[in-house]
Motif scaffolding. Structure first.
Motif, PDB file in Angstrom:
ATOM      1  N   PHE A   1      -0.260  11.361   0.629  1.00 22.30           N
ATOM      2  CA  PHE A   1       1.335  10.744   0.083  1.00 22.30           C
ATOM      3  C   PHE A   1       1.904  11.965  -0.462  1.00 22.30           C
ATOM      4  O   PHE A   1       1.464  12.747  -0.874  1.00 22.30           O
TER       5      PHE A   1
ATOM      6  N   ASN B   1       1.027   3.970  -3.392  1.00 18.71           N
ATOM      7  CA  ASN B   1       0.429   5.195  -3.163  1.00 18.71           C
ATOM      8  C   ASN B   1       1.761   6.485  -3.368  1.00 18.71           C
ATOM      9  O   ASN B   1       1.748   7.207  -3.767  1.00 18.71           O
TER      10      ASN B   1
ATOM     11  N   LEU C   1       2.174   6.843  -6.916  1.00 18.62           N
ATOM     12  CA  LEU C   1       1.479   7.030  -7.881  1.00 18.62           C
ATOM     13  C   LEU C   1       1.744   8.929  -7.311  1.00 18.62           C
ATOM     14  O   LEU C   1       1.766   9.590  -9.271  1.00 18.62           O
TER      15      LEU C   1
ATOM     16  N   GLU D   1      -5.968  17.143  -0.037  1.00 18.97           N
ATOM     17  CA  GLU D   1      -5.523  16.220   1.615  1.00 18.97           C
ATOM     18  C   GLU D   1      -7.271  16.758   1.842  1.00 18.97           C
ATOM     19  O   GLU D   1      -7.149  15.933   3.320  1.00 18.97           O
TER      20      GLU D   1
ATOM     21  N   TYR E   1       0.668  -1.220   0.258  1.00 16.36           N
ATOM     22  CA  TYR E   1      -0.216  -0.236  -0.353  1.00 16.36           C
ATOM     23  C   TYR E   1       0.387   1.244   0.124  1.00 16.36           C
ATOM     24  O   TYR E   1       0.626   2.679  -0.727  1.00 16.36           O
ATOM     25  N   ARG E   2       1.687   1.538   1.312  1.00 17.70           N
ATOM     26  CA  ARG E   2       2.877   2.681   0.775  1.00 17.70           C
ATOM     27  C   ARG E   2       3.631   2.929  -0.823  1.00 17.70           C
ATOM     28  O   ARG E   2       3.780   3.977  -1.060  1.00 17.70           O
TER      29      ARG E   2
ATOM     30  N   PHE F   1      -9.646   9.931  -0.355  1.00 21.26           N
ATOM     31  CA  PHE F   1      -7.754  10.588  -0.127  1.00 21.26           C
ATOM     32  C   PHE F   1      -7.488  10.598   1.548  1.00 21.26           C
ATOM     33  O   PHE F   1      -7.323  11.007   2.349  1.00 21.26           O
ATOM     34  N   GLN F   2      -6.071  10.196   1.104  1.00 20.64           N
ATOM     35  CA  GLN F   2      -4.941  10.064   1.856  1.00 20.64           C
ATOM     36  C   GLN F   2      -3.660  10.546   1.503  1.00 20.64           C
ATOM     37  O   GLN F   2      -3.323  10.279   0.370  1.00 20.64           O
TER      38      GLN F   2
END
Length: 413
Positions: free
Chosen positions: A252, A217, A220, A243, A213-214, A249-250
């Motif tokens: 990064f 993202n 991206l 944000e 996941y980290r 939405f998270q």
């Protein structure tokens, strides 16, 4: 001398666990095969990665923590947690060498009713298919009958002290329901919340999902960084606005590459590849080369060639305000700049000696003087000690790969 707990492997996973256990009043030994590291800890000196401070180590020792290289100590505990390193193997996947050695050392001394926990990053199935046979063959005991066996992924964010061990939920998955409950009883003494997975494979896959996941993202936003630069769009302002969305939405943020101990896993033995993770890995792996390309372009735009240019790299660790260099992109960036003929120097308040390709990189003693003398200064890691406004004034040319400088004060990634 008997102890309640043995932490096997005193690295970035094992030491925080031992610290939390000692603080909870659990009589803890720390076993490691590196005599120098054990001697340093026993003398109250912090690890080289800076994960714990000297005062923290001294508090652990005063609380009863005992680092040791004696495997006989492993036969005198009720709980053993294996935190052996599993770095990427040359052929792909985790290198289980240290885990195998730790398992054999424990198995030779394993007693009935002991709870054995694994925290090392591994592929799903490793606890049952690799660790379990080693423990049973070496001890003559049966997992799930004579001793408990479970997996719990390490989830601490290195250097993040607000949550710490107590406020980071522990995921556990046991070989049997009784194994899960035994693990829950142990971790319940350290963490506010314990989350039970259905089994060891589910708990192992939690680590896989969280790590991927980290990386996906970050990939991206790294792609967005390249696109936005080409479009003349301020990505950092885009992220700032995005944000504010209350759901879905998270944030990064891009950077010069992805460091850290958790490598993305895009292929599992006998399984089809995870195409999205594979692509994300390719994107992230290109970022150091992209940073070097931006360096060369900036120098060229200001009438200078990369060959012979003096380039100062700021922050060579993988996280801000930590000495840990695991997977930091600074090494590859320095290598590529050197290949272009640049004269590379560095500054990092947490790294006194830095070597790239076996050669020592010159360290700047006076940050402002070095920035003023360099043709190009590149911020790779934003340590809090850096006065970026002051650096922007002093530096002839400043490339900020972290979006940390005030708007307009530097060229951003």
């Amino acid at each position: 001398m008997p102890a309640d707990l043995a932490v096997i492997g005193l690295g970035h996973l094992g030491l925080p666990l031992a610290q939390a256990a000692a603080a909870a009043g659990i009589d803890t030994i720390g076993y490691d095969t590196d005599p120098r590291a054990v001697a340093e800890l026993a003398a109250g000196r912090p690890p080289v990665d800076g994960s714990l401070t000297a005062p923290a180590i001294r508090r652990m020792l005063s609380g009863g923590f005992r680092p040791t290289t004696d495997p006989a100590e492993l036969g005198r505990v009720r709980t053993a947690v294996i935190c052996a390193p599993t770095p990427p193997a040359p052929g792909g996947g985790p290198d289980l060498t240290a885990l195998t050695e730790a398992a054999r050392a424990l198995a030779a001394r394993l007693r009935p009713t002991t709870t054995v926990l694994l925290e090392s990053p591994v592929h799903p199935g490793t606890t049952e298919e690799h660790l379990l046979p080693l423990l049973e063959e070496g001890s003559g005991l049966r997992a799930g009958r004579d001793f408990h066996l479970a997996y719990s992924p390490g989830r601490l964010d290195p250097g993040e002290r607000a949550r710490g061990y107590a406020h980071t939920p522990k995921v556990i998955g046991g070989l049997t329901p009784a194994c899960t409950e035994s693990a829950a009883a142990f971790y319940g003494r350290l963490a506010d919340k314990v989350v039970r997975a259905r089994g060891t494979r589910e708990a192992e896959t939690v680590r896989l999902l969280e790590t991927n996941y980290r990386h996906v993202n970050i990939a991206l936003v790294n792609e967005m960084a390249v696109l936005c630069h080409d479009l003349g769009v301020d990505l950092w302002d885009v992220i700032r606005c995005a944000e504010t969305k209350p759901a879905g939405f998270q944030a990064f943020r891009p950077g010069p590459g992805v460091g850290g101990h958790g490598a993305p896993v895009d292929t599992l033995p006998g399984q089809r590849p995870l195409r999205l993770v594979e692509l994300a890995g390719q994107v992230n792996e290109r970022m150091p080369a992209y940073v070097v390309q931006r360096c060369a372009t900036l120098l060229n735009e200001h009438g200078k060639s990369a060959r012979g240019a003096r380039v100062l790299l700021l922050g060579v660790t993988y996280k801000p305000d930590l000495a840990d260099q695991a997977g930091a992109p600074a090494t590859e960036i320095a290598e590529k700049l050197g290949a272009l003929g640049a004269q590379v120097g560095y500054h990092d308040p947490y790294v006194a000696d830095w070597r790239v390709g076996g050669r020592r990189v010159p360290r700047a003693d006076s940050l402002y003087e070095a920035a003023a003398a360099a043709d190009l200064t590149v911020l790779l890691q934003h340590h809090r000690t850096y006065d970026l406004q002051g650096l922007a004034v002093k530096a002839q040319l400043l490339l900020d790969t972290r979006g940390a400088t005030p708007t307009g004060a530097a060229h951003r990634l």
